[in-house]
Design an enzyme around this catalytic site. Structure first.
Site, PDB file in Angstrom:
ATOM      1  CE  LYS A 148     -32.514 -35.386 -32.870  1.00 43.71           C
ATOM      2  NZ  LYS A 148     -31.163 -34.964 -32.367  1.00 43.71           N
TER       3      LYS A 148
ATOM      4  CG  ASP B  75     -39.516 -31.612 -30.688  1.00 45.20           C
ATOM      5  OD1 ASP B  75     -39.113 -32.468 -32.026  1.00 45.20           O
ATOM      6  OD2 ASP B  75     -38.184 -30.544 -31.241  1.00 45.20           O
TER       7      ASP B  75
ATOM      8  CG  HIS C 258     -33.297 -28.933 -30.261  1.00 40.35           C
ATOM      9  ND1 HIS C 258     -33.122 -27.937 -31.388  1.00 40.35           N
ATOM     10  CD2 HIS C 258     -32.120 -29.763 -29.961  1.00 40.35           C
ATOM     11  CE1 HIS C 258     -32.029 -28.805 -31.552  1.00 40.35           C
ATOM     12  NE2 HIS C 258     -31.618 -29.412 -30.787  1.00 40.35           N
TER      13      HIS C 258
ATOM     14  CB  CYS D  51     -29.599 -27.207 -30.066  1.00 37.93           C
ATOM     15  SG  CYS D  51     -29.062 -27.959 -30.857  1.00 37.93           S
TER      16      CYS D  51
ATOM     17  CD  GLN E  53     -33.208 -36.480 -28.188  1.00 40.77           C
ATOM     18  OE1 GLN E  53     -32.724 -37.416 -27.627  1.00 40.77           O
ATOM     19  NE2 GLN E  53     -33.264 -35.890 -28.822  1.00 40.77           N
TER      20      GLN E  53
END
Lengths: 131, 409
Positions: B229, B203, B126, B366, B206
């Site tokens: 999220k 990261d 991303h 993104c 998600q």
């Protein structure tokens, strides 16, 4: 007809599937590329401009959604044969009227990519003329 | 793939999310844009409301009842989050979101690097795990390298080994690709990274909402995620970092709260985790994220993961029956379904789906570098979560047929 069918009416889809004045141009007076960074729509505009500042030929090479492609196609018809002075101050309202469909705020940037490209093309032309 | 029948009751869960009752263009909302942000259960919404109505005060400094209550609730949320990811309390740093977390690490961890030192990310990242490293590399003369994807849109094993070397100082990899759902082998990459003496960042934007997380097991040095999220409010995210590394790292933001003592000529910094939390934080949101974590724990992350797979399998089966659909990403994936309809731009797909009440995302997600690798400019992306149903997938599939009908494809 519901809103969505109104938006994707036949003439919009015709322009999308077969954009008018589609292609690229060798020896264009002005070639300008504009990109919509948010959604990735792109447009190459080629203008052939004569000594009287008349747009004698135009080619557009759009990639993107139906709205942005149809807008580029329609605008190319609109400006062909007109002078730079006639088209350089075209407004957002004129583009929306030309499209003749409801455009939601988030899709406005798709509809107006053609206008931005045209405006920047005329600016480049005028800057070049001053030199 | 592990197939376990889900034990959670989706209908009961749906009742906890007030927004799922609303209609869009006269149709029931089908919310499939969960990878962008999830909806919030009433408990989370109420927690924000309750904070502002009953104990709004600044944390860590106001010596009065409200200040005590606010501080206790805010720090309790940190404790819950630490437990949720199997970390220690001091290792959980609150940020604004993942982007801020990754910037924090990009600034703090590069401060000791020399020209020519290498940072490794991947083609899947991303922009938030891409641009900070690219710009740091540019300003500090570091070398940025990219792990490539193979034909299955997974990180290529050879490319991992080739790029992570003794010259590598930092490796930063997304756990799950937000654009195409690839689940990356972050444990293996962490091991390889450590064998080469470098630091590993994950990261997890998600992943945190969808899979059980265990920091000890993953063994990355840092792990970043965002609250909104995973059923939490916007404006709060987390950087997990190994204690000894956080202690050795330079703060990112300077100001109030993060100090121990300020003199005219120098400042000593606060203890962990507050050393990295300058200024008044998003208090209500932090508390709200704690409540979201309670909710996720109550449902059970393994249940959520199983349910994700169930629904994704169902959607995959249905979408593959439609002519002219290209699905991007690997076979084994998280609950992200990225696709294109032949002859129709993703924006138009999204617009027409919206007319049926179906909310998806369209665009480059993104991930412009990844899109260029895939040779496309945009995809339509449906992403599922614990409150979605098979019936909603059917509505989504019918809406794709409407797209095809309108465009005559």
């Amino acid at each position: 007809m519901d809103m969505i069918e109104l938006m994707y009416q036949e003439n919009i889809l015709d322009h999308y599937k077969n954009p008018h004045n589609f292609g690229k141009m060798e020896n264009a007076t002005v070639h300008h590329h504009e990109k919509n960074p948010l959604c990735g729509d792109e447009l190459d505009m080629f203008l052939m401009i004569d000594e009287n500042k008349k747009i004698v030929d135009v080619k557009v090479h759009p990639t993107g959604c139906a709205i942005s492609v149809a807008s580029a196609s329609m605008l190319s018809d609109e400006i062909k044969g007109k002078s730079i002075d006639e088209v350089k101050n075209m407004t957002k309202e004129q583009i929306l009227e030309m499209l003749g469909i409801p455009i939601s705020p988030v899709r406005l940037k798709c509809a107006l990519l053609s206008l931005d490209t045209l405006k920047n093309s005329t600016l480049i032309f005028e800057k070049y003329m001053r030199k | 793939m592990l197939k376990t029948k889900t034990i959670m009751d989706v209908e009961t869960i749906r009742k906890d999310f007030p927004i799922l009752q609303r209609k869009v263009h006269g149709k029931p909302l089908v919310y499939f844009d969960n990878a962008a942000t999830s909806q919030k259960p009433k408990e989370v919404i109420d927690a924000l409301d309750f904070y502002y109505n009953n104990y709004n005060a600044n944390v860590h400094r106001s010596i009065h009842q409200l200040g005590e209550e606010a501080t206790a609730a805010y720090e309790k949320a940190r404790e819950k989050i630490a437990e949720f990811i199997n970390a220690q309390y001091e290792e959980v740093i609150f940020t604004k979101n993942s982007t801020e977390g990754l910037n924090l690490l990009a600034y703090s961890l590069t401060s000791g690097l020399k020209q020519g030192d290498e940072i490794v990310i991947s083609q899947l990242e991303h922009h938030s795990n891409f641009v900070p490293w690219q710009q740091m590399a540019k300003h500090l003369g570091l070398k940025l390298k990219f792990i490539e994807i193979n034909e299955n849109a997974e990180l290529d094993e050879e490319s991992i080994k080739k790029n992570i070397t003794k010259k590598t100082k930092i490796v930063s990899i997304g756990h799950i690709s937000n654009a195409i759902g690839t689940i990356n082998p972050v444990e293996d990459i962490a091991r390889i990274t450590h064998e080469n003496g470098a630091l590993m960042i994950v990261d997890g934007s998600q992943a945190a909402p969808h899979i059980p997380l265990d920091m000890k097991k993953i063994d990355s040095d840092f792990y970043v995620f965002t609250g909104h999220k995973m059923l939490g409010p916007t404006g709060v995210g987390v950087v997990y970092g190994k204690k000894e590394l956080l202690e050795a790292s330079r703060p990112f933001l300077y100001g109030g709260e993060m100090i121990n003592e300020v003199k005219f000529d120098d400042t000593t910094f606060n203890k962990l985790p507050w050393k990295f939390e300058a200024g008044t934080p998003n208090i209500a949101e932090g508390i709200g994220l704690g409540v979201a974590v309670d909710y996720l724990t109550k449902v059970g992350m393994q249940n959520i993961l199983n349910r994700d797979r169930e629904l994704l399998d169902y959607a995959m089966e249905k979408i593959k029956e439609i002519d002219g659909i290209t699905v991007y990403g690997p076979k084994e994936r998280a609950s992200i379904l990225s696709f294109n309809v032949k002859g129709v731009h993703a924006h138009d797909v999204s617009q027409i789906l919206d007319s049926e009440g179906v909310a998806i995302r369209a665009g480059h997600h993104c991930c412009m570098p990844l899109m260029s690798v895939l040779g496309i400019s945009a995809t339509a992306r449906a992403s599922f979560y614990l409150y979605n149903t098979e019936q909603e997938v059917d509505t989504f599939i019918n809406a794709i047929h409407k797209v095809k009908k309108i465009f005559g494809v």
